[in-house]
Enzyme design. Structure first.
Site, PDB file in Angstrom:
ATOM      1  N   HIS A  35       0.857  -1.201   0.000  1.00 15.70           N
ATOM      2  CA  HIS A  35       0.000   0.000   0.000  1.00 15.70           C
ATOM      3  C   HIS A  35       0.888   1.243   0.000  1.00 15.70           C
ATOM      4  O   HIS A  35       1.462   1.613   1.016  1.00 15.70           O
ATOM      5  CB  HIS A  35      -0.910   0.013   1.245  1.00 15.70           C
ATOM      6  CG  HIS A  35      -1.892   1.138   1.230  1.00 15.70           C
ATOM      7  ND1 HIS A  35      -3.248   0.928   1.286  1.00 15.70           N
ATOM      8  CD2 HIS A  35      -1.734   2.471   1.163  1.00 15.70           C
ATOM      9  CE1 HIS A  35      -3.878   2.088   1.250  1.00 15.70           C
ATOM     10  NE2 HIS A  35      -2.969   3.057   1.187  1.00 15.70           N
ATOM     11  N   HIS A  37       1.549   5.371  -1.637  1.00 11.73           N
ATOM     12  CA  HIS A  37       1.201   6.562  -2.426  1.00 11.73           C
ATOM     13  C   HIS A  37       2.483   7.138  -3.022  1.00 11.73           C
ATOM     14  O   HIS A  37       3.369   7.554  -2.289  1.00 11.73           O
ATOM     15  CB  HIS A  37       0.523   7.621  -1.541  1.00 11.73           C
ATOM     16  CG  HIS A  37      -0.767   7.143  -0.979  1.00 11.73           C
ATOM     17  ND1 HIS A  37      -1.972   7.301  -1.625  1.00 11.73           N
ATOM     18  CD2 HIS A  37      -1.049   6.470   0.165  1.00 11.73           C
ATOM     19  CE1 HIS A  37      -2.938   6.765  -0.910  1.00 11.73           C
ATOM     20  NE2 HIS A  37      -2.404   6.238   0.183  1.00 11.73           N
ATOM     21  N   LYS A 120      -9.306  -0.120  -5.860  1.00  7.71           N
ATOM     22  CA  LYS A 120      -9.349   0.532  -4.548  1.00  7.71           C
ATOM     23  C   LYS A 120     -10.685   1.229  -4.322  1.00  7.71           C
ATOM     24  O   LYS A 120     -11.127   2.030  -5.150  1.00  7.71           O
ATOM     25  CB  LYS A 120      -8.207   1.562  -4.459  1.00  7.71           C
ATOM     26  CG  LYS A 120      -8.136   2.347  -3.154  1.00  7.71           C
ATOM     27  CD  LYS A 120      -7.613   1.516  -1.992  1.00  7.71           C
ATOM     28  CE  LYS A 120      -7.763   2.226  -0.658  1.00  7.71           C
ATOM     29  NZ  LYS A 120      -6.659   3.114  -0.350  1.00  7.71           N
ATOM     30  N   HIS A 157     -10.425   1.391   1.805  1.00  5.82           N
ATOM     31  CA  HIS A 157     -10.217   2.370   2.873  1.00  5.82           C
ATOM     32  C   HIS A 157     -11.444   2.252   3.778  1.00  5.82           C
ATOM     33  O   HIS A 157     -12.525   2.706   3.420  1.00  5.82           O
ATOM     34  CB  HIS A 157     -10.083   3.789   2.312  1.00  5.82           C
ATOM     35  CG  HIS A 157      -9.800   4.792   3.391  1.00  5.82           C
ATOM     36  ND1 HIS A 157      -8.581   5.406   3.548  1.00  5.82           N
ATOM     37  CD2 HIS A 157     -10.579   5.250   4.411  1.00  5.82           C
ATOM     38  CE1 HIS A 157      -8.617   6.203   4.606  1.00  5.82           C
ATOM     39  NE2 HIS A 157      -9.818   6.129   5.152  1.00  5.82           N
ATOM     40  N   HIS A 195      -4.565  -0.533   5.843  1.00  4.61           N
ATOM     41  CA  HIS A 195      -4.070   0.258   6.991  1.00  4.61           C
ATOM     42  C   HIS A 195      -5.000   0.195   8.199  1.00  4.61           C
ATOM     43  O   HIS A 195      -5.538   1.197   8.645  1.00  4.61           O
ATOM     44  CB  HIS A 195      -3.798   1.717   6.597  1.00  4.61           C
ATOM     45  CG  HIS A 195      -4.833   2.370   5.716  1.00  4.61           C
ATOM     46  ND1 HIS A 195      -6.166   2.407   6.017  1.00  4.61           N
ATOM     47  CD2 HIS A 195      -4.699   3.010   4.530  1.00  4.61           C
ATOM     48  CE1 HIS A 195      -6.806   3.046   5.058  1.00  4.61           C
ATOM     49  NE2 HIS A 195      -5.937   3.411   4.141  1.00  4.61           N
ATOM     50  N   LEU A 240      -4.883   9.193   8.054  1.00  4.99           N
ATOM     51  CA  LEU A 240      -6.206   8.558   8.102  1.00  4.99           C
ATOM     52  C   LEU A 240      -6.094   7.106   7.667  1.00  4.99           C
ATOM     53  O   LEU A 240      -5.419   6.838   6.668  1.00  4.99           O
ATOM     54  CB  LEU A 240      -7.201   9.307   7.195  1.00  4.99           C
ATOM     55  CG  LEU A 240      -7.675  10.649   7.757  1.00  4.99           C
ATOM     56  CD1 LEU A 240      -8.492  11.396   6.703  1.00  4.99           C
ATOM     57  CD2 LEU A 240      -8.497  10.463   9.032  1.00  4.99           C
ATOM     58  N   ASP A 268       1.368   2.662   3.515  1.00  4.56           N
ATOM     59  CA  ASP A 268       0.557   3.874   3.367  1.00  4.56           C
ATOM     60  C   ASP A 268       1.427   5.121   3.445  1.00  4.56           C
ATOM     61  O   ASP A 268       0.971   6.176   3.895  1.00  4.56           O
ATOM     62  CB  ASP A 268      -0.570   3.942   4.401  1.00  4.56           C
ATOM     63  CG  ASP A 268      -1.672   4.910   3.986  1.00  4.56           C
ATOM     64  OD1 ASP A 268      -1.741   5.263   2.795  1.00  4.56           O
ATOM     65  OD2 ASP A 268      -2.447   5.337   4.860  1.00  4.56           O
TER      66      ASP A 268
HETATM   67  O1  DOR Z   1      -3.221   9.425   5.700  1.00  2.00           O
HETATM   68  C1  DOR Z   1      -3.622   9.159   4.578  1.00  2.00           C
HETATM   69  N1  DOR Z   1      -3.089   9.730   3.479  1.00  2.00           N
HETATM   70  N2  DOR Z   1      -4.641   8.301   4.443  1.00  2.00           N
HETATM   71  C2  DOR Z   1      -5.218   8.076   3.262  1.00  2.00           C
HETATM   72  O2  DOR Z   1      -6.162   7.321   3.226  1.00  2.00           O
HETATM   73  C3  DOR Z   1      -4.773   8.797   2.047  1.00  2.00           C
HETATM   74  C4  DOR Z   1      -3.398   9.243   2.179  1.00  2.00           C
HETATM   75  C5  DOR Z   1      -3.008  10.256   1.114  1.00  2.00           C
HETATM   76  O3  DOR Z   1      -3.241   9.992  -0.068  1.00  2.00           O
HETATM   77  O4  DOR Z   1      -2.456  11.286   1.464  1.00  2.00           O
HETATM   78 ZN    ZN Z   2      -3.388   5.044   1.546  1.00  2.00          ZN
END
Ligand code: DOR
Ligand code: ZN
Length: 365
Positions: A35, A37, A120, A157, A195, A240, A268
């Protein structure tokens, strides 16, 4: 099996000086991050090397602006990532589709044919760039039916978007009201609750039917919600789902070290420019990719069993997705180092988790 080197050290503890055996070095199968980004453009080019340095593969989240809606979007995004890491790297980004009200069974078929690994689900409004997500789950039932038929995993999520639900209860309420019925309605759909942050999620996944799993981040293993308010408000500890109380962190640690293959690593890691974090209304996300496996190692060592890291970080996720485990290895050595104050992030900078603090493990070059 993880291989480790140990030494004996004199340490100061409760009974006074005593001799303890300390793991100095551990070699594990190359891990995967299920997971992640990566963002896009200059920001992606700035951070992707941190993941590619250590991980064999990563599940790349689709919450770009605009999101990764189609197989073509995913292929084009993957090509940009591969170009950024360069031809020498063996890092294999696995792509995801962003589930939206307009996602059809044909989108799923095209994604499957293009090698997209998963889809997702962001409940609309739950988190960063989730506005295009799903407000009514029954609207995407045709897409979910096709996913179930072809075995395409749904990554979730898992937070209620009902604003009257307390923010610390949103995961539990989602599990009860949305996830449990979903898993029952689509009995063959592979599902990953991403997460996880609560004992409720751990209990649900532990007791669920086959093909239900969960990822756990390093920051949720290392911190509880006090970290958000330690001596003042700490925007770089805000993510989150939000950090929960200590008993939930302990449940996550138990799950991660249980050896139960339903629980595996997904960082995450979510970089945001410092200007978007340190403001009156700051974004959610902790940047951990710069030292993700080192942070997991710290959590596993704190919990008393570093040898269990390999299954969690390098085996169980690959097994869940039906992929071969990575071939190579990485070696972590006990080496104290200071986390830099910032890393570059395109035209901004990102503040890494634990900036200015010392970590005690380091991947060897
Ligand atoms: O803390 C987070 N950041 N939780 C998420 O679900 C998305 C992520 C983000 O893309 O910044
Ligand atoms: Zn995420």
């Amino acid at each position: 099996m993880a291989d480790s080197a140990r030494t004996r050290r004199i340490v100061w503890g409760a009974p006074g000086w005593y001799i303890r055996t300390v793991v100095e070095q551990i070699t594990i199968r190359r891990p995967d991050d299920w997971h992640l980004h990566l963002r896009d453009g200059d920001a992606m080019r700035a951070v992707v090397g941190h993941s590619a340095r250590v991980f064999g593969r990563a599940m790349v989240m689709p919450n770009l602006v605009p999101p990764v809606f189609t197989a073509e979007d995913a292929q084009a995004y993957r090509a940009r990532i591969v170009e950024a890491i360069g031809p020498e790297s063996t890092f294999d980004p696995k792509m995801t589709l962003y589930l939206a009200p307009q996602t059809t069974p044909d989108h799923i078929d095209a994604a499957m044919a293009a090698g997209v690994l998963a889809v997702k689900l962001y409940p609309a409004g739950a988190t960063t760039n989730s506005d295009a997500g799903v407000a009514r789950l029954d609207g995407v039932y045709p897409a979910l039916e096709r996913m179930e038929a072809v075995g395409m995993p749904l990554l979730i999520h898992g937070e209620s978007t009902d604003p009257s639900v307390d923010i610390f209860d949103r995961e539990r309420v989602f599990v009860e009201q949305t996830l449990a019925p979903l898993v029952e309605r689509f009995p063959a759909l592979p599902v990953v609750l991403e997460h996880i942050t609560t004992s409720d999620a751990v209990d649900f996944v532990s007791g669920a039917r086959a093909r239900v799993a969960a990822t756990i981040t390093a920051h949720h293993l290392l911190m509880n919600r006090n970290a958000i308010f330690e001596g003042g408000i700490r925007p770089h500890h805000y993510c989150l789902p939000v950090l929960k109380r200590e008993r939930h962190r302990e449940a996550l640690v138990r799950a991660a070290l249980s050896g139960d293959p339903r629980f595996f690593a997904g960082t995450d890691s979510a970089p945001h420019g410092v200007d978007r974090k340190e403001r009156a209304c700051g974004c959610a996300g902790c940047y951990t990719a710069f030292a993700a496996i080192e942070l997991y190692a710290q959590a596993f060592e704190d919990a008393g069993n570093l040898a269990l890291l390999e299954g969690f970080a390098s085996c169980f996720g690959a097994d869940f997705y039906g992929l071969a485990r990575n071939e190579g290895t990485i070696t972590l050595a006990r080496e104290s180092w200071e986390v830099p104050a910032t890393y570059p992030l395109g035209d901004s900078e990102v503040i890494p988790l634990f900036a200015g603090q010392r970590l005690r493990w380091r991947v060897q070059p």
